[in-house]
Design an enzyme around this catalytic site. Structure first.
Site, PDB file in Angstrom:
ATOM      1  N   LYS A 223       0.813  -1.213   0.000  1.00 16.52           N
ATOM      2  CA  LYS A 223       0.000   0.000   0.000  1.00 16.52           C
ATOM      3  C   LYS A 223       0.845   1.262   0.000  1.00 16.52           C
ATOM      4  CE  LYS A 223      -4.441  -1.627   1.679  1.00 16.52           C
ATOM      5  NZ  LYS A 223      -5.465  -1.592   2.742  1.00 16.52           N
ATOM      6  N   ARG A 257      -3.641  -9.691   5.281  1.00 11.70           N
ATOM      7  CA  ARG A 257      -4.163  -9.730   3.902  1.00 11.70           C
ATOM      8  C   ARG A 257      -3.051  -9.258   2.969  1.00 11.70           C
ATOM      9  NH1 ARG A 257      -6.339  -6.320   0.235  1.00 11.70           N
ATOM     10  NH2 ARG A 257      -7.970  -7.186  -1.135  1.00 11.70           N
TER      11      ARG A 257
HETATM   12  C1  LIG Z   1     -10.403  -5.246   0.031  1.00 15.77           C
HETATM   13  N1  LIG Z   1      -9.383  -4.613   0.887  1.00 15.77           N
HETATM   14  C2  LIG Z   1      -8.396  -3.782   0.487  1.00 15.77           C
HETATM   15  N2  LIG Z   1      -7.643  -3.390   1.535  1.00 15.77           N
HETATM   16  C3  LIG Z   1      -8.172  -4.004   2.645  1.00 15.77           C
HETATM   17  C4  LIG Z   1      -7.851  -3.984   4.020  1.00 15.77           C
HETATM   18  O1  LIG Z   1      -6.820  -3.267   4.497  1.00 15.77           O
HETATM   19  N3  LIG Z   1      -8.620  -4.702   4.859  1.00 15.77           N
HETATM   20  C5  LIG Z   1      -9.666  -5.436   4.409  1.00 15.77           C
HETATM   21  N4  LIG Z   1     -10.405  -6.145   5.319  1.00 15.77           N
HETATM   22  N5  LIG Z   1     -10.025  -5.491   3.095  1.00 15.77           N
HETATM   23  C6  LIG Z   1      -9.282  -4.778   2.239  1.00 15.77           C
END
Ligand SMILES: Cn1cnc2c(O)nc(N)nc21
Length: 278
Positions: A223, A257
């Site tokens: 990110k 994630r």
């Molecule tokens: C779909 N998505 C993109 N970034 C995310 C994040 O930081 N958390 C979650 N739960 N979904 C995300």
């Protein structure tokens, strides 16, 4: 929170951290033409991430990155449903569906999804009831506004307080709709209506969410938080992402994630080796 999360027909053992592999099924993510190619390519990508140690796969048909355009519900359904169905048929993994759309929540659950991951925390019309009806666990995430505008000069008088209280309010909304706290995962929403300073402060104080009594999901992979802190392009953010993955696990995050599954799994396993030593 309970030591395991019931995810449809599967359970997630929360006594150790889990790596959730990102599977974007938007046209730009599998640009090799037709729908079947897209579904097969998505299945192959999911299979590779499971082989690399992912225990969840997050399937998303609507990009939620800053500035992303909204996608029509039917289009989102046509992208997501075949992929959820194929993974459910082929792989032993918890399928997370990254959606805010009631129809997609319902259909994905019918096709075998085991977790609802809604960056809008079930605020869309009908989403709470749809999620409640599925019986599936839900990840609630802090975001303010919409992806199209959320990064335009976000300001907070009390960031940690606002994130905490937003999630507390969504937990209460879920309880009222029949979704108990034992079915909830919380997520501070890195990069959603937040500057670099906001993201860093929030990461440093992840512990403030502890009293809400739910497992935590952290999504920082590749990110802008990493890009801005290190001055790195999106394809040069692996090392920064792994540093944050390690820090998140050390701070007690339950689910990470990520894009880079194999690398992150090694980070998680290395930390577990030390933490389980005499
Ligand atoms: C779909 N998505 C993109 N970034 C995310 C994040 O930081 N958390 C979650 N739960 N979904 C995300």
């Amino acid at each position: 929170y309970p030591n395991r999360l019931s995810c449809g027909s599967r359970f997630l053992d929360l006594s150790h951290p889990h790596v959730m592999g990102i599977l974007n099924v938007t046209p730009d993510s599998f640009s090799d033409g037709g729908r079947f190619n897209r579904r097969d390519a998505a299945l192959r990508h999911a299979e590779a991430m499971v082989r690399a140690g992912a225990t969840l796969i997050d399937v998303g048909g609507e990009s939620t990155r800053p500035g992303a355009r909204a996608v029509a519900p039917l289009e989102e359904l046509e992208r997501v449903a075949p992929v959820v169905e194929a993974i459910a048929a082929e792989l032993d993994v918890v399928i997370s569906v990254d959606t805010s759309t009631p129809a997609v929540i319902r259909e994905a659950a019918r096709l075998g999804a085991g977790l609802i991951n809604d960056v809008r925390s079930l605020q869309r019309e009908g989403a709470l009831d749809a999620a409640a009806d599925t019986g599936l666990p839900v990840c609630l995430m802090h975001m303010r506004g919409e992806p199209t505008t959320m990064q335009v000069d976000p300001q907070y008088a009390d960031l940690l307080g606002e994130v905490h209280d937003f999630l507390a309010r969504r937990i209460e909304a879920c309880r009222t709709a029949g979704i108990g706290r034992e079915r909830l995962v919380l997520d501070p929403g890195f990069g959603f209506a937040k500057t670099l300073a906001h993201n860093l402060s929030l990461f440093k104080r992840l512990d403030v969410l502890r009293d809400l009594g739910c497992p935590l999901l952290v999504g920082v992979s590749r990110k802008s938080m990493v890009g801005q802190a290190l001055g790195r392009e999106v394809n040069e953010r692996l090392y920064g992402s792994l540093a944050l993955a390690a820090l998140a696990v050390a701070t007690g995050a339950n689910i990470l994630r990520v894009h880079d599954v194999a690398e992150t799994v090694d980070v998680v396993r290395m930390i577990a080796a030390v933490q389980s030593a005499e």
